[in-house]
Scaffold this motif. Structure first.
Motif, PDB file in Angstrom:
ATOM      1  N   ILE A 231      32.901  35.098 -10.383  1.00 39.05           N
ATOM      2  CA  ILE A 231      32.276  35.537 -11.615  1.00 39.05           C
ATOM      3  C   ILE A 231      33.146  36.091 -12.662  1.00 39.05           C
ATOM      4  O   ILE A 231      33.057  35.694 -13.870  1.00 39.05           O
ATOM      5  CB  ILE A 231      31.297  36.620 -11.128  1.00 39.05           C
ATOM      6  CG1 ILE A 231      29.971  35.918 -10.312  1.00 39.05           C
ATOM      7  CG2 ILE A 231      30.764  37.237 -12.505  1.00 39.05           C
ATOM      8  CD1 ILE A 231      29.114  37.269  -9.722  1.00 39.05           C
ATOM      9  N   LEU A 232      34.250  37.030 -12.335  1.00 34.57           N
ATOM     10  CA  LEU A 232      35.127  37.379 -13.451  1.00 34.57           C
ATOM     11  C   LEU A 232      35.854  36.188 -14.039  1.00 34.57           C
ATOM     12  O   LEU A 232      36.099  36.290 -15.180  1.00 34.57           O
ATOM     13  CB  LEU A 232      36.035  38.490 -12.584  1.00 34.57           C
ATOM     14  CG  LEU A 232      35.408  39.862 -12.310  1.00 34.57           C
ATOM     15  CD1 LEU A 232      36.560  40.782 -11.548  1.00 34.57           C
ATOM     16  CD2 LEU A 232      34.861  40.471 -13.332  1.00 34.57           C
ATOM     17  N   SER A 233      36.189  35.411 -13.057  1.00 35.09           N
ATOM     18  CA  SER A 233      37.031  34.065 -13.426  1.00 35.09           C
ATOM     19  C   SER A 233      36.013  33.514 -14.740  1.00 35.09           C
ATOM     20  O   SER A 233      36.517  33.120 -15.816  1.00 35.09           O
ATOM     21  CB  SER A 233      37.434  33.311 -12.640  1.00 35.09           C
ATOM     22  OG  SER A 233      38.402  33.782 -11.736  1.00 35.09           O
ATOM     23  N   LEU A 234      34.898  33.269 -14.168  1.00 32.38           N
ATOM     24  CA  LEU A 234      33.952  32.810 -15.104  1.00 32.38           C
ATOM     25  C   LEU A 234      33.760  33.415 -16.635  1.00 32.38           C
ATOM     26  O   LEU A 234      33.696  32.707 -17.603  1.00 32.38           O
ATOM     27  CB  LEU A 234      32.597  32.502 -14.641  1.00 32.38           C
ATOM     28  CG  LEU A 234      31.334  31.793 -15.375  1.00 32.38           C
ATOM     29  CD1 LEU A 234      31.823  30.177 -15.914  1.00 32.38           C
ATOM     30  CD2 LEU A 234      30.078  31.772 -14.595  1.00 32.38           C
ATOM     31  N   ILE A 235      33.712  34.637 -16.573  1.00 29.98           N
ATOM     32  CA  ILE A 235      33.675  35.574 -17.606  1.00 29.98           C
ATOM     33  C   ILE A 235      34.695  35.460 -18.611  1.00 29.98           C
ATOM     34  O   ILE A 235      34.825  35.348 -19.845  1.00 29.98           O
ATOM     35  CB  ILE A 235      33.308  37.138 -17.227  1.00 29.98           C
ATOM     36  CG1 ILE A 235      32.050  37.156 -16.567  1.00 29.98           C
ATOM     37  CG2 ILE A 235      33.281  38.023 -18.467  1.00 29.98           C
ATOM     38  CD1 ILE A 235      31.575  38.642 -16.080  1.00 29.98           C
ATOM     39  N   ILE A 236      35.977  35.383 -17.941  1.00 29.68           N
ATOM     40  CA  ILE A 236      37.328  35.539 -18.646  1.00 29.68           C
ATOM     41  C   ILE A 236      37.206  34.022 -19.256  1.00 29.68           C
ATOM     42  O   ILE A 236      37.575  34.007 -20.616  1.00 29.68           O
ATOM     43  CB  ILE A 236      38.480  35.375 -17.880  1.00 29.68           C
ATOM     44  CG1 ILE A 236      38.511  37.074 -17.072  1.00 29.68           C
ATOM     45  CG2 ILE A 236      39.676  35.158 -18.497  1.00 29.68           C
ATOM     46  CD1 ILE A 236      39.721  37.109 -16.281  1.00 29.68           C
ATOM     47  N   VAL A 237      36.933  32.904 -18.822  1.00 28.86           N
ATOM     48  CA  VAL A 237      36.879  31.628 -19.348  1.00 28.86           C
ATOM     49  C   VAL A 237      35.868  31.727 -20.661  1.00 28.86           C
ATOM     50  O   VAL A 237      36.600  31.060 -21.686  1.00 28.86           O
ATOM     51  CB  VAL A 237      36.795  30.598 -18.471  1.00 28.86           C
ATOM     52  CG1 VAL A 237      36.521  29.205 -18.885  1.00 28.86           C
ATOM     53  CG2 VAL A 237      37.798  30.474 -17.468  1.00 28.86           C
ATOM     54  N   LEU A 238      34.837  31.916 -20.384  1.00 32.14           N
ATOM     55  CA  LEU A 238      33.661  31.935 -21.519  1.00 32.14           C
ATOM     56  C   LEU A 238      33.974  32.929 -22.733  1.00 32.14           C
ATOM     57  O   LEU A 238      33.773  32.528 -23.504  1.00 32.14           O
ATOM     58  CB  LEU A 238      32.569  32.463 -20.742  1.00 32.14           C
ATOM     59  CG  LEU A 238      31.759  31.395 -19.652  1.00 32.14           C
ATOM     60  CD1 LEU A 238      30.579  32.056 -19.152  1.00 32.14           C
ATOM     61  CD2 LEU A 238      31.602  30.011 -20.251  1.00 32.14           C
TER      62      LEU A 238
END
Length: 52
Positions: free
Chosen positions: A4-11
């Motif tokens: 989830i944190l990786s997805l947030i960073i990428v977004l």
């Protein structure tokens, strides 16, 4: 939680890039807020000992 944190960073970074190159100064403050949030999340992950 890591995914989830990786997805947030990428977004957030993609949103920042699209806003910066697509809209210029129209949403300048929002773009910088997104960048700051992405950096804070990256620093939090580094401090907590997780991989990027």
């Amino acid at each position: 939680m890591r995914d989830i944190l990786s997805l947030i960073i990428v977004l957030l970074i993609i949103g920042w890039l699209v806003g910066y190159f697509g809209f210029g100064d129209a949403v300048g403050s929002l773009i910088h807020i997104l960048l700051v949030i992405a950096v804070i999340v990256i620093i939090f992950r580094l401090i907590s000992g997780r991989k990027l």
